[in-house]
Design a protein around this motif. Structure first.
Motif, PDB file in Angstrom:
ATOM      1  N   GLY A  87       0.833  -1.193   0.000  1.00 35.59           N
ATOM      2  CA  GLY A  87       0.000   0.000   0.000  1.00 35.59           C
ATOM      3  C   GLY A  87       0.869   1.245   0.000  1.00 35.59           C
ATOM      4  N   LEU A  88       0.214   2.398   0.049  1.00 29.88           N
ATOM      5  CA  LEU A  88       0.940   3.658   0.035  1.00 29.88           C
ATOM      6  C   LEU A  88       1.301   4.096   1.441  1.00 29.88           C
ATOM      7  N   LEU A 147     -10.368   7.274  -6.658  1.00 28.52           N
ATOM      8  CA  LEU A 147     -11.216   7.244  -5.473  1.00 28.52           C
ATOM      9  C   LEU A 147     -12.574   6.662  -5.849  1.00 28.52           C
ATOM     10  N   GLN A 196      -0.411  10.845 -11.174  1.00 33.02           N
ATOM     11  CA  GLN A 196      -0.351   9.519 -11.780  1.00 33.02           C
ATOM     12  C   GLN A 196       0.767   8.644 -11.239  1.00 33.02           C
ATOM     13  N   TYR A 206      -9.996   3.157  -2.567  1.00 30.08           N
ATOM     14  CA  TYR A 206      -9.367   3.517  -3.828  1.00 30.08           C
ATOM     15  C   TYR A 206      -9.122   2.250  -4.637  1.00 30.08           C
ATOM     16  N   PHE A 257      -5.965  -3.348  -7.864  1.00 33.89           N
ATOM     17  CA  PHE A 257      -5.441  -3.325  -6.499  1.00 33.89           C
ATOM     18  C   PHE A 257      -6.309  -2.353  -5.713  1.00 33.89           C
ATOM     19  N   GLY A 273      -2.141   0.844 -14.699  1.00 31.98           N
ATOM     20  CA  GLY A 273      -1.376   2.031 -15.025  1.00 31.98           C
ATOM     21  C   GLY A 273      -0.913   2.832 -13.835  1.00 31.98           C
ATOM     22  N   ARG A 274      -1.152   2.324 -12.633  1.00 33.07           N
ATOM     23  CA  ARG A 274      -0.680   2.904 -11.376  1.00 33.07           C
ATOM     24  C   ARG A 274      -1.504   4.044 -10.831  1.00 33.07           C
ATOM     25  N   GLY A 275      -2.375   4.652 -11.646  1.00 32.16           N
ATOM     26  CA  GLY A 275      -3.162   5.765 -11.127  1.00 32.16           C
ATOM     27  C   GLY A 275      -4.122   5.304 -10.047  1.00 32.16           C
ATOM     28  N   LEU A 276      -4.427   6.191  -9.131  1.00 28.13           N
ATOM     29  CA  LEU A 276      -5.334   5.879  -8.024  1.00 28.13           C
ATOM     30  C   LEU A 276      -6.671   6.558  -8.267  1.00 28.13           C
ATOM     31  N   PHE A 321      -2.903   4.219   4.732  1.00 27.75           N
ATOM     32  CA  PHE A 321      -3.430   3.189   3.844  1.00 27.75           C
ATOM     33  C   PHE A 321      -3.278   1.802   4.446  1.00 27.75           C
ATOM     34  N   GLY A 322      -4.211   0.934   4.077  1.00 30.34           N
ATOM     35  CA  GLY A 322      -4.051  -0.476   4.336  1.00 30.34           C
ATOM     36  C   GLY A 322      -3.077  -1.081   3.341  1.00 30.34           C
ATOM     37  N   SER A 323      -2.827  -2.367   3.505  1.00 27.62           N
ATOM     38  CA  SER A 323      -1.832  -3.041   2.667  1.00 27.62           C
ATOM     39  C   SER A 323      -2.385  -3.467   1.316  1.00 27.62           C
ATOM     40  N   ARG A 367      -5.255  -7.460  -3.834  1.00 27.89           N
ATOM     41  CA  ARG A 367      -5.075  -7.660  -5.272  1.00 27.89           C
ATOM     42  C   ARG A 367      -6.206  -8.540  -5.769  1.00 27.89           C
ATOM     43  N   TYR A 402     -11.958   5.579   3.220  1.00 30.00           N
ATOM     44  CA  TYR A 402     -11.890   5.719   1.763  1.00 30.00           C
ATOM     45  C   TYR A 402     -11.583   4.367   1.123  1.00 30.00           C
ATOM     46  N   LEU A 439      -7.377  -0.383  -2.333  1.00 33.80           N
ATOM     47  CA  LEU A 439      -6.748   0.167  -1.133  1.00 33.80           C
ATOM     48  C   LEU A 439      -7.775   0.873  -0.274  1.00 33.80           C
ATOM     49  N   GLN A 497      -6.499   0.943  -7.754  1.00 34.48           N
ATOM     50  CA  GLN A 497      -5.309   1.225  -8.533  1.00 34.48           C
ATOM     51  C   GLN A 497      -5.248   0.218  -9.667  1.00 34.48           C
TER      52      GLN A 497
END
Lengths: 114, 113
Positions: free
Chosen positions: A43-44, B46, A106, B36, B88, B41-44, B104-106, B109, B34, B90, B38
């Motif tokens: 996670g982040l 909401l 991004q 999210y 993914f 493409g890695r973008g998050l 954030f949580g872990s 997937r 929240y 989150l 992902q």
């Protein structure tokens, strides 16, 4: 609406090189700004933050300064390590509106070679 | 200290099956919560946020729903998964209004096959 723009990745550096990851934002008022890091498969994690103009956030050798005049929050580190390899996200929050939700860029992938 | 738990860590589900992902926060009360997603493409993105029990705000129309049955519990659900739901997921929390940033949580997937 509010938005965050980060430089394209991936960024590949040699160990001990200087790092800059550019981040600019668009928002009305005075948002808070954040950098998050995501290691592979995880996670982040919050890396650093700044809540008002000219504030400097710092953590683990990383720094970023809230520049309202240029609407920027660039991430820097003087000497990167292999362990810094990760994806870095810039984000802003209009804290007092809409549940304080974060708007993310991004992401920029950093790869540090030995 | 506060901790956030998210499970399961990985999940492989067939198309058309239901989904339930759970997130709980310990050591605090009345957090903002929240979800999210992902994508590759890695973008998050909401998906949902909640500022209190039973209060859910949806950010984008989709095949998913969220619920908050208890103060520190946030559930993401779907009645019928689509391939496009893979990603993914989150969960995150923040103490409320203020410059705290998220914890954030872990992550989970999810692969829809």
């Amino acid at each position: 609406g509010d938005s965050v723009t980060q430089m394209e990745g991936p960024v590949t550096l040699s160990e001990e090189a200087f790092l800059t990851i550019n981040c600019t934002y668009t928002a009305t008022g005075y948002p808070s700004l954040f950098w998050y890091v995501q290691y592979p498969g995880e996670g982040l994690q919050l890396l650093l933050k700044a809540t008002k103009a000219d504030d400097k956030g710092s953590n683990k050798g990383f720094e970023a300064t809230y520049r309202k005049e240029t609407t920027s929050f660039h991430l820097e580190k003087g000497s990167v390590q292999v362990s810094d390899s990760a994806v870095y996200f810039c984000a802003l929050s209009r804290i007092y509106n809409q549940g304080g939700k974060l708007i993310f860029g991004q992401g920029t992938e950093l790869s540090v070679k030995p | 200290s506060q901790t956030i738990h998210q499970w399961p860590a990985t999940l492989v589900q067939p198309v058309g099956s239901p989904l339930s992902l759970e997130c709980t926060v310990e050591g605090t009360s009345n957090p903002n919560l929240y979800w999210y997603r992902q994508a590759a493409g890695r973008g998050l993105q909401l998906l949902f946020y909640s500022v209190g029990i039973g209060q859910i705000s949806s950010e984008v129309p989709q095949n998913l729903s969220a619920s908050r049955p208890q103060d520190r519990q946030f559930i993401l659900s779907s009645k019928k998964l689509l391939h496009s739901d893979s990603g993914f997921y989150l969960c995150a929390w923040t103490p409320g209004r203020g410059p705290y940033g998220y914890t954030f949580g872990s992550g989970t997937r999810l692969t829809v096959v």
